[in-house]
Design an enzyme around this catalytic site. Structure first.
Site, short mmCIF file in Angstrom:
data_model
loop_
_atom_site.label_atom_id
_atom_site.label_comp_id
_atom_site.label_asym_id
_atom_site.label_seq_id
_atom_site.Cartn_x
_atom_site.Cartn_y
_atom_site.Cartn_z
CD1 TRP A 129 -0.03 -1.55 3.09
CD2 TRP A 129 0.70 0.55 3.28
NE1 TRP A 129 0.79 -1.49 4.19
CE2 TRP A 129 1.24 -0.22 4.33
CE3 TRP A 129 1.03 1.91 3.20
CZ2 TRP A 129 2.10 0.33 5.29
CZ3 TRP A 129 1.89 2.47 4.14
CH2 TRP A 129 2.41 1.67 5.18
CG ASN A 130 5.08 1.24 0.68
OD1 ASN A 130 4.66 0.36 -0.08
ND2 ASN A 130 6.36 1.39 0.93
CE LYS A 153 -3.58 -10.46 -1.38
NZ LYS A 153 -3.77 -9.08 -0.87
N GLY A 205 6.76 -6.39 -0.06
CA GLY A 205 6.05 -6.40 1.21
C GLY A 205 6.96 -6.75 2.37
CD GLU A 227 11.24 -3.52 -2.22
OE1 GLU A 227 11.52 -3.55 -0.99
OE2 GLU A 227 10.42 -2.75 -2.72
CG LEU A 228 11.21 -9.47 1.12
CD1 LEU A 228 11.70 -10.72 1.83
CD2 LEU A 228 9.73 -9.56 0.78
CB CYS A 261 11.33 -0.84 1.53
SG CYS A 261 9.80 -1.75 1.72
CD GLU A 357 11.08 -1.94 6.81
OE1 GLU A 357 11.38 -1.28 5.80
OE2 GLU A 357 10.41 -2.99 6.75
#
Length: 452
Positions: A129-130, A153, A205, A227-228, A261, A357
């Site tokens: 969502w960011n 999604k 996410g 991508e975390l 992130c 984080e």
């Protein structure tokens, strides 16, 4: 039934229906059929629609920005910039995809041998969502220009953004099925990943989501890009331009309300300049204006109530662990999921603020005993997404950049994504790359062809 909520007012925006099993089956069938047609189109045909998509994103930037701000709370000016950046990435791949993916000759004893880059098929994209438009377009533009198709999604609090992006692809002239948005509960994702019509998966996410999706993709023998999270280091060496480092450091920490992130999170400062840097940094953080994101403010609310609770809990645990509070750290009264600009001093490498984080406007400051210690501290994390180094000696800056374990390091600049450069992490920040040539080839088959 998922409901989107305005994080600034806490008012309900819209109720959405879950995609039914029948509609999901239709979406998967459309994607498979669309892929068989789309992969045979020319780069020129795809580029024409992609440029039209860029125009729609740019011309409607104010409209798209208002939707982003309403659903997840980013300051309106930043949302306008996000919409325009999406147009940029579309134009970038419209221009460069053919060059990135053309047949590549290789010298062998054959009469002719080369590598052909061919799309794998429909890609399931599980997006956060960011950055509700950018995260989607940075995957979709290269994938669709390569001849692939996408099923999105999106996160449950930005479903309006997901719907609007799907509409834009149709308005740009892409056939139905080339890009679709489905609204799925988390426990239904595994079944989609396992479906034979899905060729690959991409997720941006959390670390937890990455482990789950990565495991499911691996079990299904399907490639994925993850991508975390990140705990990006912002290293300030003793010869740095402190004014520039402070100004950029504040922006790097609070961009997108601190929910990025690649936001600078761990400020690692050489001891000889630590006091001077900290004094200026705290002063600038205190001066930031927090308020209604539709107005000219520096910070809006966090995206959800539970996210604010998590951030505040991390701050409290950091203080209990020995850090001290220079500013912020208190949940304000009133409506909206606001959290103040917060600075933690005396953060050690075993602190929550160093190892976890913190997805909000919270900066931690750790003092380094010289350059080598600064590099050691930067690497004392399981994450490795981005980083920043500040020094007047560019040779030293480049050397430090090479030694920091992460997917990207910027010297005298904040960490950011750029269409021409690969984006992704190492360690618990994930694997695979988006953007650049690497992003164009993320979901293609590098096929060897030998002619003798």
């Amino acid at each position: 039934m998922p409901t989107t909520i305005n994080p600034a007012t806490e008012a309900e925006i819209a109720h959405h229906d879950w995609t039914s099993d029948a509609d999901l089956e239709d979406a998967l069938a459309r994607a498979a059929d669309a892929f068989e047609t789309h992969r045979r189109t020319t780069f020129a045909e795809r580029a024409s629609s992609m440029r039209r998509l860029a125009d729609l994103l740019e011309d409607g930037a104010d409209e798209h920005a208002a939707l982003m701000t309403r659903e997840m709370g980013k300051p309106l000016a930043q949302a306008v910039a996000e919409a325009k950046k999406c147009a940029w990435v579309c134009r970038y791949y419209a221009e460069h995809a053919e060059r990135f993916l053309r047949d590549e000759p290789r010298e062998t004893e054959a009469q002719r041998s080369f590598v052909a880059y061919q799309p794998l098929g429909p890609v399931l994209a599980i997006m956060p969502w960011n950055y509700p438009f950018w995260q989607v377009l940075r995957f979709a533009a290269p994938t669709i220009m390569a001849g692939g198709v996408g099923i999105l999604k999106h996160a449950e609090n930005v479903l309006g953004c997901g719907d609007r992006i799907a509409e834009l692809f149709l308005e740009a002239g892409f056939p139905p099925g080339v890009f679709q948005h489905v609204v799925l509960e988390v426990d239904r994702v595994k079944g989609v990943i396992e479906d034979d019509r899905i060729a690959a998966v991409t997720l941006t996410g959390s670390e937890k989501a990455g482990r789950a999706v990565g495991g499911q993709a691996g079990a299904a023998l399907k490639p994925c890009v993850l991508e975390l999270g990140g705990t990006d280091a912002f290293i300030v060496l003793e010869d740095a331009d402190l004014e520039a480092a402070v100004e950029t450091g504040v922006r790097a920490r609070v961009q997108n309300n601190g929910q990025s992130c690649i936001a600078a999170k761990r400020f690692i400062v050489e001891s000889s300049v630590a006091d001077a840097f900290t004094e200026r940094f705290v002063e600038r953080m205190r001066a930031l204006e927090v308020g209604d994101p539709t107005t000219d403010v520096d910070l809006g609310p966090l995206a959800r109530a539970d996210l604010r609770e998590t951030v505040h809990d991390q701050v409290q645990r950091a203080l209990e662990g020995g850090a001290s509070l220079a500013c912020g750290g208190e949940i304000p009264d009133g409506t909206g999921f606001y959290y103040p600009p917060t600075v933690l001093e005396g953060v050690t490498e075993d602190s929550v603020a160093f190892q976890e984080e913190i997805f909000g406007p919270v900066a931690s400051i750790t003092v380094a005993d010289g350059l080598e210690d600064a590099v050691r501290l930067a690497n004392a994390t399981r994450f490795g997404l981005g980083g920043s180094v500040w020094t007047r000696d560019l040779e030293v800056g480049e050397r430090v950049a090479r030694e920091v374990r992460s997917g990207a390091v910027f010297v005298n600049e904040m960490t950011k994504s750029h269409p021409a450069l690969p984006f992704g992490g190492v360690g618990d920040s994930g694997f695979g790359r988006e953007l650049g040539l690497e992003g164009a080839r993320a979901f293609v088959n590098a096929k060897t062809i030998w002619v003798d």
